[in-house]
Design an enzyme around this catalytic site. Structure first.
Site, PDB file in Angstrom:
ATOM      1  N   ASP A   1      39.871  27.955  39.103  1.00  0.00           N
ATOM      2  CA  ASP A   1      39.423  28.269  37.777  1.00  0.00           C
ATOM      3  C   ASP A   1      40.205  27.030  37.018  1.00  0.00           C
ATOM      4  O   ASP A   1      40.968  26.237  37.599  1.00  0.00           O
ATOM      5  CB  ASP A   1      39.914  29.567  37.248  1.00  0.00           C
ATOM      6  CG  ASP A   1      41.421  30.188  37.553  1.00  0.00           C
ATOM      7  OD1 ASP A   1      42.192  29.189  37.457  1.00  0.00           O
ATOM      8  OD2 ASP A   1      41.633  31.187  37.862  1.00  0.00           O
TER       9      ASP A   1
ATOM     10  N   LYS B   1      29.703  36.274  36.677  1.00  0.00           N
ATOM     11  CA  LYS B   1      30.642  35.530  35.746  1.00  0.00           C
ATOM     12  C   LYS B   1      30.922  34.200  36.283  1.00  0.00           C
ATOM     13  O   LYS B   1      31.290  33.945  37.479  1.00  0.00           O
ATOM     14  CB  LYS B   1      32.074  36.141  35.649  1.00  0.00           C
ATOM     15  CG  LYS B   1      32.940  35.764  34.583  1.00  0.00           C
ATOM     16  CD  LYS B   1      34.126  36.735  34.218  1.00  0.00           C
ATOM     17  CE  LYS B   1      35.310  36.792  35.191  1.00  0.00           C
ATOM     18  NZ  LYS B   1      36.122  37.618  35.005  1.00  0.00           N
TER      19      LYS B   1
ATOM     20  N   LYS C   1      33.057  30.267  35.593  1.00  0.00           N
ATOM     21  CA  LYS C   1      34.382  29.715  34.983  1.00  0.00           C
ATOM     22  C   LYS C   1      33.892  28.691  34.116  1.00  0.00           C
ATOM     23  O   LYS C   1      32.998  27.866  34.567  1.00  0.00           O
ATOM     24  CB  LYS C   1      35.348  29.198  36.088  1.00  0.00           C
ATOM     25  CG  LYS C   1      35.936  30.153  37.064  1.00  0.00           C
ATOM     26  CD  LYS C   1      36.873  31.442  36.469  1.00  0.00           C
ATOM     27  CE  LYS C   1      37.423  32.420  37.243  1.00  0.00           C
ATOM     28  NZ  LYS C   1      38.188  33.397  36.538  1.00  0.00           N
TER      29      LYS C   1
ATOM     30  N   ASP D   1      34.679  32.415  31.691  1.00  0.00           N
ATOM     31  CA  ASP D   1      36.001  32.628  31.718  1.00  0.00           C
ATOM     32  C   ASP D   1      36.683  31.353  31.795  1.00  0.00           C
ATOM     33  O   ASP D   1      36.354  30.551  32.557  1.00  0.00           O
ATOM     34  CB  ASP D   1      36.299  33.487  32.953  1.00  0.00           C
ATOM     35  CG  ASP D   1      37.776  33.928  33.127  1.00  0.00           C
ATOM     36  OD1 ASP D   1      38.566  33.323  32.035  1.00  0.00           O
ATOM     37  OD2 ASP D   1      38.297  34.479  34.109  1.00  0.00           O
TER      38      ASP D   1
ATOM     39  N   ASN E   1      39.836  31.099  31.472  1.00  0.00           N
ATOM     40  CA  ASN E   1      41.481  31.155  31.910  1.00  0.00           C
ATOM     41  C   ASN E   1      42.546  30.529  31.029  1.00  0.00           C
ATOM     42  O   ASN E   1      43.028  29.638  31.391  1.00  0.00           O
ATOM     43  CB  ASN E   1      41.391  30.616  33.387  1.00  0.00           C
ATOM     44  CG  ASN E   1      40.566  31.504  34.310  1.00  0.00           C
ATOM     45  OD1 ASN E   1      39.397  31.300  34.452  1.00  0.00           O
ATOM     46  ND2 ASN E   1      41.431  32.598  34.691  1.00  0.00           N
TER      47      ASN E   1
ATOM     48  N   HIS F   1      40.516  43.725  35.211  1.00  0.00           N
ATOM     49  CA  HIS F   1      40.406  42.362  35.873  1.00  0.00           C
ATOM     50  C   HIS F   1      40.686  42.869  37.472  1.00  0.00           C
ATOM     51  O   HIS F   1      41.421  43.645  37.871  1.00  0.00           O
ATOM     52  CB  HIS F   1      41.645  41.809  35.532  1.00  0.00           C
ATOM     53  CG  HIS F   1      42.142  40.684  36.392  1.00  0.00           C
ATOM     54  ND1 HIS F   1      43.231  40.499  36.959  1.00  0.00           N
ATOM     55  CD2 HIS F   1      41.595  39.297  36.631  1.00  0.00           C
ATOM     56  CE1 HIS F   1      43.405  39.047  37.782  1.00  0.00           C
ATOM     57  NE2 HIS F   1      42.231  38.525  37.448  1.00  0.00           N
TER      58      HIS F   1
ATOM     59  N   GLU G   1      34.918  44.481  37.902  1.00  0.00           N
ATOM     60  CA  GLU G   1      34.924  43.289  38.619  1.00  0.00           C
ATOM     61  C   GLU G   1      35.019  43.309  40.024  1.00  0.00           C
ATOM     62  O   GLU G   1      35.964  43.773  40.403  1.00  0.00           O
ATOM     63  CB  GLU G   1      36.040  42.121  37.960  1.00  0.00           C
ATOM     64  CG  GLU G   1      35.919  40.877  38.518  1.00  0.00           C
ATOM     65  CD  GLU G   1      36.955  39.865  37.952  1.00  0.00           C
ATOM     66  OE1 GLU G   1      37.866  40.377  37.461  1.00  0.00           O
ATOM     67  OE2 GLU G   1      36.754  38.791  38.053  1.00  0.00           O
TER      68      GLU G   1
HETATM   69 MG    MG Z   1      39.604  36.088  34.219  1.00  0.00          MG
END
Ligand code: MG
Length: 366
Positions: A21, A167, A169, A198, A200, A300, A322
């Site tokens: 990520d 999802k 990144k 996401d 991060n 998470h 998730e």
């Molecule tokens: Mg995350």
């Protein structure tokens, strides 16, 4: 019931392929925790997870600050034990990070004991709120080190497996590149899947504002961790500027910090992680805060889904679970059961945290 012994462990487990990520690249996870024995003949297992670094620090907290103070305690007093550990030897050096992650492991092990002693799966011990299958979303097709072609191909594979929520990144070198990648995946999956992104924590407020504005056209389920995880005002300001729901919580370590995000209107989707927030005891408090504010909880996957599959069934305001199947590395005796994009209710007594003997043999490090 009295605690008679506890022993820590550290397992280093390969994840099978390199995944990235905007913050890190991961090839192994560390599972660090402890097994607690009682005079009732019931033992419990609790753990936390790192992405390959810091496990020895957490284990040291267990060995040098917590385990001696657990001996002789009654697991039925789990909330009292939580307070004693929190305000005990770790308080001066901790209250977030490694000490809280170690406390997560202890608290999970104690609740595992209580559920086993009651002969119930944890979610029923906690007062089941959702007995039906829980919808899940998959993060495993959206890593930042994947090419656009790989992103689209793996998303297609997940749709074929029955997933309806994915999802991916963001946080590449430019927001324009992120927008192109998200646009390509949205085009590939069409309206067959809910799509989340996401960052991060990679963006500063200007990048986050630009990213949110340019990503709005892709009908996203949420924008996750766009900013520094301690910055409540910046998240609130971003939320006021964008129609995208804001998700966060995997790097929020205290009930008090969650309170500030929740009550100031800085978050929409609360991603509290049982392995980071200090265990099941504070996780439930955060979930209640979110419920009172009308917010949804989507934990998470930092516990590898084993404990969260129970917790999402113990509260009324959970939404999606998730799932990162890459991390279903197989060390658990009762592996999470997934079917066509949904998670089946675990029914064995306990918190689904016991490891196999083979996992201890194969992955333990001293
Ligand atoms: Mg995350």
């Amino acid at each position: 019931m009295k605690i008679t012994a506890a022993r820590s462990f550290l397992l280093v487990v390969p994840v099978g392929r390199e995944i990235a990520d905007s913050m890190q690249s991961v090839t192994t996870v560390e599972l660090v925790g402890l097994v607690i024995d009682t005079d009732a003949g019931v033992s419990g297992t609790g753990y936390t997870v790192t992405v390959g670094h810091g496990g020895r620090v957490i284990r040291s907290v267990l060995d040098t600050l917590f385990i001696d103070d657990l001996i002789g305690k009654d697991p039925n007093q789990v909330r009292e034990i939580w307070q004693q550990l929190y305000f005990g030897k770790s308080h001066w050096i901790g209250r977030a990070g490694a000490t809280t992650m170690a406390q997560s492991a202890v608290d999970i092990a104690l609740w595992d004991i209580l559920a086993k002693a009651a002969n119930k799966p944890l979610w029923q011990l906690l007062g089941g709120a959702r007995s039906s299958d829980i919808p899940i979303y998959n993060t495993n097709a959206g890593w930042l080190n994947f090419s656009v072609d790989q992103l689209c191909a793996e998303a297609e594979e997940l749709l074929a497996e029955g997933y309806t929520a994915l999802k991916m990144k963001v946080g590449r070198d430019s927001v324009a590149e992120d927008v192109a990648r998200v646009g390509a995946v949205r085009k590939a999956v069409g309206d067959r899947a809910m799509l989340m992104v996401d960052a991060n924590q990679r963006w500063d407020p200007m990048q986050a504002a630009e990213g949110a504005r340019r990503l709005e056209e892709f009908d996203l389920g949420w924008l996750e961790e766009p900013l520094h995880p301690d910055d409540v005002p910046a998240h609130r300001a971003l939320k006021q500027r964008t129609s995208l729901p804001i998700a966060l919580g995997e790097h929020v370590y205290t009930v008090h910090a969650f309170r500030d995000f929740i009550t100031s209107g800085a978050v929409d989707v609360v991603q509290v992680d049982v392995c980071r927030v200090g265990g099941i005891t504070p996780w439930l408090e955060v979930a209640s805060l979110a419920h009172a504010q009308g917010l949804r909880v989507c934990p998470h996957a930092g516990d590898l889904m084993q404990v969260h599959q129970h917790l999402v069934r113990a509260i009324p305001n959970s939404w999606l679970l998730e799932v990162i199947p890459l991390w279903r590395v197989g060390p658990f005796q009762q592996q999470i059961q997934l079917e066509r994009g949904r998670c089946i209710a675990p029914m064995a007594p306990g918190a689904s945290t016991d490891f196999t003997a083979a996992a201890f043999e194969r992955f333990s490090v001293s």
